[in-house]
Each structure stands twice: as C-alpha cells, then as structure tokens.
Enzyme design. Sequence first.
Site, PDB file in Angstrom:
ATOM      1  CG  HIS A  83     -31.025  46.162 -67.172  1.00 48.57           C
ATOM      2  ND1 HIS A  83     -30.502  45.777 -68.723  1.00 48.57           N
ATOM      3  CD2 HIS A  83     -30.825  44.745 -67.285  1.00 48.57           C
ATOM      4  CE1 HIS A  83     -30.096  45.005 -69.254  1.00 48.57           C
ATOM      5  NE2 HIS A  83     -30.074  44.175 -67.858  1.00 48.57           N
ATOM      6  CE  LYS A 131     -33.148  33.133 -67.456  1.00 44.39           C
ATOM      7  NZ  LYS A 131     -32.119  33.849 -68.878  1.00 44.39           N
ATOM      8  CB  THR A 151     -21.816  44.031 -67.879  1.00 43.46           C
ATOM      9  OG1 THR A 151     -21.114  44.955 -67.359  1.00 43.46           O
ATOM     10  CG2 THR A 151     -23.061  43.433 -68.376  1.00 43.46           C
ATOM     11  CB  CYS A 204     -28.592  41.576 -65.311  1.00 45.62           C
ATOM     12  SG  CYS A 204     -29.020  41.233 -66.880  1.00 45.62           S
ATOM     13  CB  THR A 230     -13.325  35.716 -74.267  1.00 45.34           C
ATOM     14  OG1 THR A 230     -14.191  34.520 -74.638  1.00 45.34           O
ATOM     15  CG2 THR A 230     -12.147  35.698 -74.741  1.00 45.34           C
ATOM     16  N   GLY A 231     -16.732  37.260 -73.066  1.00 41.96           N
ATOM     17  CA  GLY A 231     -17.564  37.614 -73.348  1.00 41.96           C
ATOM     18  C   GLY A 231     -17.926  39.177 -72.363  1.00 41.96           C
ATOM     19  N   GLY A 254     -27.233  43.432 -72.098  1.00 39.72           N
ATOM     20  CA  GLY A 254     -27.531  42.021 -71.671  1.00 39.72           C
ATOM     21  C   GLY A 254     -27.720  40.884 -72.187  1.00 39.72           C
ATOM     22  NE  ARG A 264     -31.658  43.017 -74.903  1.00 39.87           N
ATOM     23  CZ  ARG A 264     -31.749  42.376 -73.442  1.00 39.87           C
ATOM     24  NH1 ARG A 264     -31.008  42.708 -72.464  1.00 39.87           N
ATOM     25  NH2 ARG A 264     -31.925  41.027 -73.590  1.00 39.87           N
ATOM     26  NE  ARG A 297     -29.626  33.664 -62.586  1.00 37.80           N
ATOM     27  CZ  ARG A 297     -29.593  34.013 -63.954  1.00 37.80           C
ATOM     28  NH1 ARG A 297     -30.530  33.939 -63.997  1.00 37.80           N
ATOM     29  NH2 ARG A 297     -28.284  34.340 -64.007  1.00 37.80           N
ATOM     30  CD  GLU A 342     -34.428  39.543 -68.722  1.00 35.46           C
ATOM     31  OE1 GLU A 342     -34.000  38.230 -68.959  1.00 35.46           O
ATOM     32  OE2 GLU A 342     -33.266  40.085 -67.928  1.00 35.46           O
TER      33      GLU A 342
HETATM   34  N1  LIG Z   1     -24.864  40.738 -70.347  1.00 34.29           N
HETATM   35  C1  LIG Z   1     -25.515  40.529 -69.029  1.00 34.29           C
HETATM   36  O1  LIG Z   1     -25.285  41.783 -68.399  1.00 34.29           O
HETATM   37  C2  LIG Z   1     -25.103  39.188 -68.104  1.00 34.29           C
HETATM   38  C3  LIG Z   1     -26.061  38.873 -66.839  1.00 34.29           C
HETATM   39  C4  LIG Z   1     -25.847  38.635 -66.202  1.00 34.29           C
HETATM   40  C5  LIG Z   1     -25.858  37.396 -66.250  1.00 34.29           C
HETATM   41  N2  LIG Z   1     -25.536  37.128 -68.030  1.00 34.29           N
HETATM   42  C6  LIG Z   1     -25.283  35.767 -68.153  1.00 34.29           C
HETATM   43  O2  LIG Z   1     -23.913  35.049 -67.897  1.00 34.29           O
HETATM   44  C7  LIG Z   1     -23.122  34.491 -69.273  1.00 34.29           C
HETATM   45  C8  LIG Z   1     -22.160  35.219 -69.648  1.00 34.29           C
HETATM   46  O3  LIG Z   1     -23.332  36.006 -70.651  1.00 34.29           O
HETATM   47  P1  LIG Z   1     -22.432  37.552 -71.297  1.00 34.29           P
HETATM   48  O4  LIG Z   1     -23.661  38.351 -71.944  1.00 34.29           O
HETATM   49  O5  LIG Z   1     -21.111  37.247 -70.964  1.00 34.29           O
HETATM   50  O6  LIG Z   1     -22.220  36.599 -72.782  1.00 34.29           O
HETATM   51  P2  LIG Z   1     -21.666  36.437 -74.097  1.00 34.29           P
HETATM   52  O7  LIG Z   1     -20.861  37.425 -74.651  1.00 34.29           O
HETATM   53  O8  LIG Z   1     -22.078  36.024 -75.472  1.00 34.29           O
HETATM   54  O9  LIG Z   1     -20.642  35.936 -73.616  1.00 34.29           O
HETATM   55  C9  LIG Z   1     -20.046  34.435 -74.080  1.00 34.29           C
HETATM   56  C10 LIG Z   1     -18.722  33.775 -73.784  1.00 34.29           C
HETATM   57  O10 LIG Z   1     -18.679  31.944 -73.277  1.00 34.29           O
HETATM   58  C11 LIG Z   1     -18.237  31.686 -74.159  1.00 34.29           C
HETATM   59  N3  LIG Z   1     -18.258  30.772 -74.472  1.00 34.29           N
HETATM   60  C12 LIG Z   1     -19.313  29.947 -75.863  1.00 34.29           C
HETATM   61  N4  LIG Z   1     -19.540  29.092 -76.179  1.00 34.29           N
HETATM   62  C13 LIG Z   1     -19.026  28.287 -75.718  1.00 34.29           C
HETATM   63  C14 LIG Z   1     -18.118  27.169 -75.697  1.00 34.29           C
HETATM   64  N5  LIG Z   1     -18.991  26.341 -76.230  1.00 34.29           N
HETATM   65  N6  LIG Z   1     -16.978  26.613 -74.844  1.00 34.29           N
HETATM   66  C15 LIG Z   1     -16.406  27.558 -73.960  1.00 34.29           C
HETATM   67  N7  LIG Z   1     -16.854  28.655 -73.994  1.00 34.29           N
HETATM   68  C16 LIG Z   1     -18.095  29.156 -74.968  1.00 34.29           C
HETATM   69  C17 LIG Z   1     -17.508  32.312 -75.238  1.00 34.29           C
HETATM   70  O11 LIG Z   1     -16.627  32.627 -75.418  1.00 34.29           O
HETATM   71  P3  LIG Z   1     -15.664  32.374 -76.812  1.00 34.29           P
HETATM   72  O12 LIG Z   1     -15.549  34.463 -77.077  1.00 34.29           O
HETATM   73  O13 LIG Z   1     -14.504  31.816 -77.381  1.00 34.29           O
HETATM   74  O14 LIG Z   1     -16.971  33.224 -78.044  1.00 34.29           O
HETATM   75  C18 LIG Z   1     -17.401  34.223 -74.064  1.00 34.29           C
HETATM   76  O15 LIG Z   1     -16.461  33.886 -73.550  1.00 34.29           O
HETATM   77  C19 LIG Z   1     -24.678  33.531 -69.761  1.00 34.29           C
HETATM   78  O16 LIG Z   1     -24.906  32.893 -69.199  1.00 34.29           O
HETATM   79  C20 LIG Z   1     -25.597  34.897 -69.600  1.00 34.29           C
HETATM   80  O17 LIG Z   1     -27.552  34.695 -69.520  1.00 34.29           O
HETATM   81  C21 LIG Z   1     -25.231  38.491 -68.403  1.00 34.29           C
END
Ligand SMILES: NC(=O)c1ccc[n+]([C@@H]2O[C@H](COP(=O)([O-])OP(=O)(O)OC[C@H]3O[C@@H](n4cnc5c(N)ncnc54)[C@H](OP(=O)(O)O)[C@@H]3O)[C@@H](O)[C@H]2O)c1
Length: 343
Positions: free
Chosen positions: A234, A198, A320, A142, A10-11, A173, A227, A107, A195
């Site tokens: 990005h 990383k 993303t 990212c 859902t994220g 991000g 940011r 990682r 970041e």
């Molecule tokens: N955004 C980017 O551009 C990007 C790029 C590269 C890597 N990442 C990495 O990808 C990962 C996800 O990032 P995001 O940006 O998509 O984060 P996000 O929007 O905060 O989404 C987090 C997801 O994890 C779920 N979640 C949170 N707590 C949980 C729990 N205790 N048990 C089970 N599920 C849980 C959430 O579910 P609910 O909706 O139910 O809370 C949601 O589906 C992170 O590790 C981030 O560092 C992100």
Amino acid sequence: MTEVSVLGATGMVGQRFVSLLANHPFFRIAALFASEKRKGLKYGETVNWVLEEDIPESVKNIELRALGEEVPTKIVFSALPASIAGGIEKELAENGHYVFSNASAHRYDEFVPIIVPEVNPGHFEAVKYQNTKGFIITNPNCSTAGIVIPLKAIKDTLGIKKLVVFTMQAVSGAGYPGVPSLGIIDNIIPHIEKEEDKIKTETRKILGDFSGKFEYADFKVEARCNRVPVRNGHTEVLFIETDKKADVSELKEILKNFSALPQKLNLPTAPKNPIIVKDDKFRPQPVLDRNAGKGMAVTVGNIRKADIFDFTLTVLSHNTIRGAAGGSVLNAELFLKDGKLEV
Ligand SMILES: NC(=O)c1ccc[n+]([C@@H]2O[C@H](COP(=O)([O-])OP(=O)(O)OC[C@H]3O[C@@H](n4cnc5c(N)ncnc54)[C@H](OP(=O)(O)O)[C@@H]3O)[C@@H](O)[C@H]2O)c1
C-alpha cells in the site's frame, strides 16, 4: 516452542501466517482452520497458494479443521473475515485463548487494543479489563498499520495537529479472489468500503493513551482511499501539520533514527530499521520497496515542505506482512518475550 493455531489459514493473510510461522523460533503450527468445505482436506492439497515461496513442507499434510472443532492451543492467530470473526474470537477469549486478530470485528471494543509494537506496546494493559479468561488483541487495518510508525516518530518529536491521508492500495488487501480482474486492470477504484473511517479511528486510537480507558489522540484526520492495480504494497501520501516547526532534513533524521521496543528486544520478526528513508524522489515504489525488512519495514520518501500543512511525504508498507500477519506475529513475539503471556 509454543504451539499455535491459525484461523482462516487458506486466505491471503492466512497464507502469510503459515509462511511466517512455519520456521519460527518461538512458535510451532499445531492446527489450521478454514471454511467447512475444506474440513479434513490436507492443507497442501486444497490451498490456492499465491505466495512467492513454496508451501512449507511441515504444513502440507496438516488436515484442515472447521470452526466449531477443538482449538488445541492457547495462542490463536485469526485471519477470518470480520463478519465471522466477531463471535468466534469472543468465544475463544472467554474460554481462555489468547487471540491475535487481523479482523476489524473487535478493534473498537472498549478494552480491545489495536497494537503496533513499535508504537503502543503499553496498550496491552487494556486486556486486563476484558473480563475473560483469555483475551483479544488486534492489529490495525492494513493502511493504518504502515502510517502509524512514521506518525509515532513525528508525534513524539514535533507533535501532530492535522493529518490528511490519500491511499493507493494493493489488490491483495481485498483478500482472495477479491476485486475482479476486469474491475481493476487498467483502472483505479476511488473507494474502499469502510476504509476511510478505519484510518480515521484506528490512527487516533493507536496514537492515543490507555489508562483505564482509551484516550484517542486529539489531532484531526481526513482520509481518501483508492484501490490500484498493484499486487502487494500500500502506498500512502500524507500531509501533516505539526505543532513544532522543523525543516526537511530534521524530519528525515527523526524518521531515520526511530527505533522502539521490538528492536531493543531483537524480536525475530522485527525489522532492524522500522523506518527506511529514501532520498530519491521517485521512491518508495511497491515493486522496489515492499519487501524491505522482510516486509516489516516502512519506507518513506519524497519528503518535502508543503504550502498547505507543514510536510508531505509518501509511505509504503507491505499490506499482508506489516499490515496483517507479520504485525500480528510481532505482537505475539513481544508478549512472549516480555514475559506477559503464560502459555
Ligand atoms: N488482505 C489484507 O491485506 C488484510 C490486511 C489486514 C487485515 N485483513 C483482514 O484479515 C482478515 C482476512 O483477510 P484475507 O484478505 O486473508 O481474506 P480471504 O483471503 O478472503 O481469506 C479468508 C479466510 O477465512 C476463511 N473463511 C471464510 N469464511 C469462513 C467460514 N464461514 N468459516 C471458517 N473460515 C472461513 C477462508 O477459508 P476458505 O479458503 O476455506 O474459504 C479463508 O481462509 C479479514 O478480516 C481482513 O479484513 C486483511
């Protein structure tokens, strides 16, 4: 068709996974996971969908599972926060699952590769040393994902001595809801937690070698991260000192002609041209260039000689898609097509 599950569906990244996998020629979504509060709810009814395209019909009625419930597929895409991903991804790999993770939790583990298929497909070899029935493969954070593709082209032809990276990173991000609107509208935030480290570590791991252990690339990297009030995409300014000297037109040719294994194998998510070079000094721009190659191509522009270091250039990539879900799906495609996975 190979069935797959998505954790964190859902994220921000999870939604991209769902969108990319819903009509995929190799994969079919069998299960979607989110946090406990959504357990049993239908995906289409509970997700706060933020993508331009509609929620795919095929996933709307899937009932969300919570961590701890059965993961019914061998391949699992993880878009969990790093704090939660560590334990669950390890457990899944131990139980024979193939985990393709976006999280940073593993990682830097001794035998976990960070793979960008155009750059280091050979690092897949490392999973044989993981000592689990399945494995964990990660993709980079990212901001690293976009820059390593042009850097690979440059390293292989001119060599790299030093690199300075200055990022202007989109709000998406930071996940959803991420940075508060009052913190980012009309503003720039000159720090993103962890970041810079990383970028410094992951760039050298990805551009290094693996032969029984990871040998990090031996050039120096410095990074500053910001940011900025951009929704997706990005933008990163690079300063590069090369071993071999070249002029701007040679560098442009090197970047334009770059092609790699995903292009040769014609993988469904691979862009035809992984690097798009713009001659216009006012490009790349997030609004105009982030969707190049369906979000999988990296756009490079404003390339010129630098008085300090040899070159400076601007790189733009979709955080993303290329920087997260798209990169992960491309990893899974490569390993299916390359005959490395038994699923
Ligand atoms: N955004 C980017 O551009 C990007 C790029 C590269 C890597 N990442 C990495 O990808 C990962 C996800 O990032 P995001 O940006 O998509 O984060 P996000 O929007 O905060 O989404 C987090 C997801 O994890 C779920 N979640 C949170 N707590 C949980 C729990 N205790 N048990 C089970 N599920 C849980 C959430 O579910 P609910 O909706 O139910 O809370 C949601 O589906 C992170 O590790 C981030 O560092 C992100």
